[in-house]
Enzyme design. Structure first.
Site, short mmCIF file in Angstrom:
data_model
loop_
_atom_site.label_atom_id
_atom_site.label_comp_id
_atom_site.label_asym_id
_atom_site.label_seq_id
_atom_site.Cartn_x
_atom_site.Cartn_y
_atom_site.Cartn_z
N ARG A 6 -9.95 -9.97 -0.78
CA ARG A 6 -9.14 -8.82 -0.42
C ARG A 6 -9.61 -7.61 -1.19
NH1 ARG A 6 -2.60 -8.95 -0.18
NH2 ARG A 6 -2.79 -6.91 -1.17
N ARG A 41 9.75 -0.48 -1.30
CA ARG A 41 8.99 -0.40 -2.54
C ARG A 41 9.30 0.87 -3.32
NH1 ARG A 41 4.51 -3.95 -0.77
NH2 ARG A 41 2.94 -4.20 -2.37
N ARG A 88 -7.35 -14.61 -6.45
CA ARG A 88 -7.21 -14.38 -5.01
C ARG A 88 -8.34 -13.47 -4.51
NH1 ARG A 88 -1.74 -11.77 -2.83
NH2 ARG A 88 -2.70 -9.82 -3.45
N ARG A 112 -2.04 -1.23 -9.12
CA ARG A 112 -0.92 -1.72 -8.32
C ARG A 112 0.24 -2.16 -9.21
NH1 ARG A 112 -4.03 -6.01 -5.42
NH2 ARG A 112 -2.12 -6.62 -4.38
N LYS A 169 4.96 -13.45 -3.30
CA LYS A 169 5.77 -12.98 -2.17
C LYS A 169 5.28 -13.55 -0.84
CE LYS A 169 5.27 -8.55 -2.38
NZ LYS A 169 4.30 -7.92 -2.81
P1 AMP Z 1 0.95 -6.14 -0.25
O1 AMP Z 1 0.24 -7.00 0.74
O2 AMP Z 1 2.47 -6.27 -0.15
O3 AMP Z 1 0.46 -6.33 -1.66
O4 AMP Z 1 0.63 -4.61 0.15
C1 AMP Z 1 -0.69 -4.11 0.13
C2 AMP Z 1 -0.69 -2.59 0.09
O5 AMP Z 1 -0.03 -2.08 1.26
C3 AMP Z 1 0.06 -1.98 -1.07
O6 AMP Z 1 -0.72 -1.92 -2.24
C4 AMP Z 1 0.40 -0.59 -0.50
O7 AMP Z 1 -0.74 0.25 -0.52
C5 AMP Z 1 0.70 -0.90 0.95
N1 AMP Z 1 2.15 -1.17 1.15
C6 AMP Z 1 2.72 -2.35 1.53
N2 AMP Z 1 4.05 -2.23 1.62
C7 AMP Z 1 4.34 -0.94 1.32
C8 AMP Z 1 5.54 -0.19 1.21
N3 AMP Z 1 6.73 -0.75 1.44
N4 AMP Z 1 5.45 1.12 0.87
C9 AMP Z 1 4.26 1.70 0.63
N5 AMP Z 1 3.10 1.06 0.68
C10 AMP Z 1 3.12 -0.26 1.03
#
Ligand code: AMP
Length: 192
Positions: A134, A89, A128, A145, A14
């Site tokens: 991270r 999400r 990663r 996740r 993404k």
């Molecule tokens: P990502 O970088 O998209 O993998 O997001 C990292 C973390 O941010 C996720 O594992 C969630 O804890 C939080 N997060 C990101 N986007 C959302 C969302 N739309 N709704 C809820 N939590 C989110």
């Protein structure tokens, strides 16, 4: 017009594809994960509320994320066109975003879904974690996740399929190949 979403499990690409697409189409790339990480590192109220959920690989509560996104899209400095990455999400977020879009005349044109098999996702995320450090890219948190994605986010595929804007893209292979697949799928859905 370019109002698109990227819908994909963690590790599907993404972030990488989001940056490329946003640059090619000259629109802001709004990645909720990046915005939330910024809040955490700045120690804002939202960051403090989000941190624990993020560390465990869970979701930040809908209401917090929805306000953050609607503020970014339609607040003091509203944007007409955008690429949203990592939002919505949950069905609740999708419904709120849909309502918001209808009221503000910002209906989404396309939802790009990247398909990648689970073992490939885990392999990419572990790598990663090693490279970028991270904190949520450790094997336990990765599994959580992915489970959270299956439970909460995968149902959105049907939500957008019913609205005829879902674009299913094979997310395996080189970054360039995936970008090209997305671009050719997008062109009929996006009116310039
Ligand atoms: P990502 O970088 O998209 O993998 O997001 C990292 C973390 O941010 C996720 O594992 C969630 O804890 C939080 N997060 C990101 N986007 C959302 C969302 N739309 N709704 C809820 N939590 C989110």
């Amino acid at each position: 017009m370019f109002r698109a979403l990227l819908l994909a499990p963690p590790g599907a690409g993404k972030g990488t594809q989001g940056e490329r697409l946003a640059e090619r189409h000259g629109v802001p790339h709004l990645a909720t994960g990046d915005l939330l990480r910024e809040h955490v590192s700045q120690g804002t109220e939202l960051g403090r509320a989000a941190k624990e959920h993020m560390d465990q690989g869970g979701l930040v509560p809908d209401q917090l994320v929805i306000s953050m996104v609607t503020e970014a899209l339609g607040g003091r400095d509203p944007v007409e066109n955008f690429l949203l990455d990592g939002f919505p999400r949950t069905l609740n977020q999708a419904e709120s975003a849909y309502e918001w879009g209808r009221n503000k005349n910002r209906v989404f044109d396309a939802v790009i879904m990247l398909d990648v098999p689970e073992d490939e996702l885990v392999r990419r995320l572990v790598e990663r974690g090693r490279e970028k450090g991270r904190s949520d890219d450790t094997e336990d948190v990765i599994r959580n996740r992915l489970r959270v994605y299956e439970e909460n986010t995968a149902p959105l595929v049907e939500f957008y399929e019913q609205r005829d804007i879902l674009l299913r893209i094979d997310g395996t292979g080189s970054v360039d190949d995936v970008t090209e697949r997305i671009e050719s799928g997008l062109s009929p859905l996006i009116a310039d």
